[in-house]
Design a protein around this motif. Structure first.
Motif, short mmCIF file in Angstrom:
data_model
loop_
_atom_site.label_atom_id
_atom_site.label_comp_id
_atom_site.label_asym_id
_atom_site.label_seq_id
_atom_site.Cartn_x
_atom_site.Cartn_y
_atom_site.Cartn_z
N GLY A 13 30.26 -20.48 29.13
CA GLY A 13 29.47 -19.62 30.01
C GLY A 13 30.29 -18.77 30.96
O GLY A 13 29.76 -17.82 31.55
N GLN A 14 31.58 -19.09 31.14
CA GLN A 14 32.43 -18.28 32.03
C GLN A 14 32.78 -16.93 31.43
O GLN A 14 33.18 -16.01 32.15
N LEU A 15 32.63 -16.80 30.11
CA LEU A 15 32.93 -15.53 29.46
C LEU A 15 31.80 -14.53 29.69
O LEU A 15 30.70 -14.89 30.09
N THR A 16 32.09 -13.27 29.43
CA THR A 16 31.04 -12.26 29.53
C THR A 16 30.03 -12.46 28.40
O THR A 16 30.31 -13.15 27.42
N THR A 17 28.87 -11.84 28.54
CA THR A 17 27.83 -11.97 27.51
C THR A 17 28.33 -11.50 26.15
O THR A 17 28.09 -12.14 25.13
N ALA A 18 29.04 -10.37 26.15
CA ALA A 18 29.56 -9.83 24.88
C ALA A 18 30.57 -10.79 24.26
O ALA A 18 30.57 -11.00 23.03
N ASP A 22 30.28 -12.81 20.68
CA ASP A 22 31.33 -12.68 19.67
C ASP A 22 31.80 -14.05 19.20
O ASP A 22 31.95 -14.29 17.99
N VAL A 23 32.03 -14.96 20.15
CA VAL A 23 32.49 -16.31 19.81
C VAL A 23 31.43 -17.06 19.00
O VAL A 23 31.73 -17.67 17.96
N VAL A 24 30.20 -17.03 19.49
CA VAL A 24 29.12 -17.77 18.84
C VAL A 24 28.89 -17.27 17.42
O VAL A 24 28.75 -18.06 16.48
N GLU A 25 28.85 -15.95 17.24
CA GLU A 25 28.62 -15.39 15.91
C GLU A 25 29.75 -15.75 14.95
O GLU A 25 29.52 -16.07 13.78
N LEU A 52 37.02 -27.31 21.82
CA LEU A 52 37.08 -25.94 21.31
C LEU A 52 36.81 -24.94 22.42
O LEU A 52 37.50 -23.91 22.52
N ALA A 53 35.83 -25.24 23.27
CA ALA A 53 35.49 -24.32 24.37
C ALA A 53 36.66 -24.14 25.32
O ALA A 53 36.94 -23.03 25.78
N ARG A 54 37.35 -25.23 25.63
CA ARG A 54 38.49 -25.13 26.55
C ARG A 54 39.60 -24.28 25.96
O ARG A 54 40.26 -23.52 26.68
N LYS A 55 39.81 -24.39 24.66
CA LYS A 55 40.84 -23.55 24.03
C LYS A 55 40.41 -22.09 24.01
O LYS A 55 41.23 -21.19 24.22
N ILE A 56 39.13 -21.86 23.77
CA ILE A 56 38.61 -20.48 23.78
C ILE A 56 38.77 -19.86 25.17
O ILE A 56 39.24 -18.72 25.31
N LEU A 57 38.40 -20.61 26.20
CA LEU A 57 38.53 -20.10 27.57
C LEU A 57 39.99 -19.83 27.92
O LEU A 57 40.31 -18.84 28.58
N ALA A 58 40.88 -20.73 27.48
CA ALA A 58 42.31 -20.53 27.74
C ALA A 58 42.81 -19.28 27.03
O ALA A 58 43.58 -18.49 27.59
N ASP A 59 42.37 -19.06 25.78
CA ASP A 59 42.80 -17.88 25.03
C ASP A 59 42.38 -16.59 25.73
O ASP A 59 43.17 -15.65 25.87
N TYR A 60 41.12 -16.54 26.16
CA TYR A 60 40.64 -15.34 26.84
C TYR A 60 41.34 -15.15 28.18
O TYR A 60 41.65 -14.03 28.58
N ARG A 63 44.72 -13.65 27.68
CA ARG A 63 44.63 -12.22 27.40
C ARG A 63 44.39 -11.42 28.69
O ARG A 63 45.05 -10.40 28.93
N VAL A 64 43.47 -11.90 29.53
CA VAL A 64 43.18 -11.21 30.79
C VAL A 64 44.39 -11.24 31.71
O VAL A 64 44.72 -10.25 32.37
N SER A 65 45.08 -12.38 31.74
CA SER A 65 46.27 -12.51 32.58
C SER A 65 47.35 -11.53 32.15
O SER A 65 48.00 -10.89 33.00
N GLU A 66 47.55 -11.38 30.85
CA GLU A 66 48.55 -10.43 30.35
C GLU A 66 48.18 -9.00 30.73
O GLU A 66 49.04 -8.21 31.12
N GLN A 67 46.89 -8.68 30.62
CA GLN A 67 46.44 -7.33 30.99
C GLN A 67 46.64 -7.08 32.49
O GLN A 67 47.11 -6.01 32.89
N ASN A 68 46.30 -8.08 33.32
CA ASN A 68 46.46 -7.93 34.76
C ASN A 68 47.92 -7.77 35.16
O ASN A 68 48.26 -6.98 36.05
N ASN A 69 48.80 -8.53 34.49
CA ASN A 69 50.23 -8.42 34.80
C ASN A 69 50.76 -7.04 34.43
O ASN A 69 51.57 -6.46 35.17
N GLN A 70 50.32 -6.51 33.30
CA GLN A 70 50.76 -5.17 32.90
C GLN A 70 50.25 -4.11 33.87
O GLN A 70 50.98 -3.21 34.27
#
Length: 212
Positions: A13-18, A22-25, A52-60, A63-70
């Motif tokens: 639920g911490q992810l955005t709706t989109a 995407d994950v559920v589908e 699985l959810a914890r790994k998905i949240l970590a993956d996202y 990605r966000v952390s890398e974008q913020n650092n850049q």
């Protein structure tokens, strides 16, 4: 299968709706294509929904952390935002590692090393903060003394006032340096956590085939 997907959707639920859609589908289609219809079959293939959810949240989060650092390096986003993102990434990676029994011994060793590192850095930060407060106190005292004395002894008052302003300026520069060092330390911990995560976290066939 539907119970598995519903539980997974609730846990991300911490992810955005989109992102949730995407994950559920993706995992619903994967389970259907693989002919895995029961909850236990899904667990055998993908692991528990929580793991699985914890790994998905970590993956996202990575990605966000890398974008913020850049973006922070390009001065389009503050270092505070990037630091917060890095802290969140480290926390989610720790949760993902804890949810996987295979990685717990590795995590214990890494945690011991990190604890020693944090203890050393913490003592340095406390010492630096004490010096920082002392310099501020000296600066304020110098300015106050200079203002009181300047009317009776102008040169002495100017000397104290100058020393006070110099101390306050030095404390401001020291604060900026400490803030920069702190952000780099957090970035380093985030990078280390991501390397451990990528190297040691087990991946199912479905996870390896999914692209963020």
């Amino acid at each position: 299968m539907n119970d598995y997907i519903k539980e997974l959707e609730r846990l991300i639920g911490q992810l955005t709706t989109a992102e949730q859609q995407d994950v559920v589908e993706y995992y619903r289609e994967y389970l259907m294509d693989a002919g895995l219809e029961t909850y236990q079959q899904a667990v055998d293939e993908l692991g528990t929904p929580r793991s699985l959810a914890r790994k998905i949240l970590a993956d996202y989060s990575i990605r966000v952390s890398e974008q913020n650092n850049q973006e922070s390096q390009q001065a389009s986003r503050s270092t505070v935002q990037a630091t917060k993102s890095n802290v969140r990434t480290v926390w989610l990676i720790v949760l993902a590692l804890l949810s996987t029994p295979v990685t717990i011994p590795i995590l214990i060793v890494v945690a011991a090393l990190l604890f020693a590192m944090v203890a050393v850095l913490g003592s340095l930060v406390v010492a630096a903060f004490a010096v920082f407060l002392s310099v501020i106190a000296i600066g304020v005292a110098g300015c106050v003394a200079g203002l009181f004395v300047i009317w009776q002894m102008p040169w002495t008052g100017l000397f104290y006032l100058g020393m006070g302003l110099f101390a306050l300026g030095a404390s401001l520069i020291a604060w900026l340096i400490l803030k920069w060092i702190g952000s780099k330390v957090v970035w380093g911990l985030s990078w280390l956590a991501q390397e451990i995560y990528r190297r040691f976290i087990p991946r199912s066939r479905a996870e390896r085939g999914r692209k963020l």
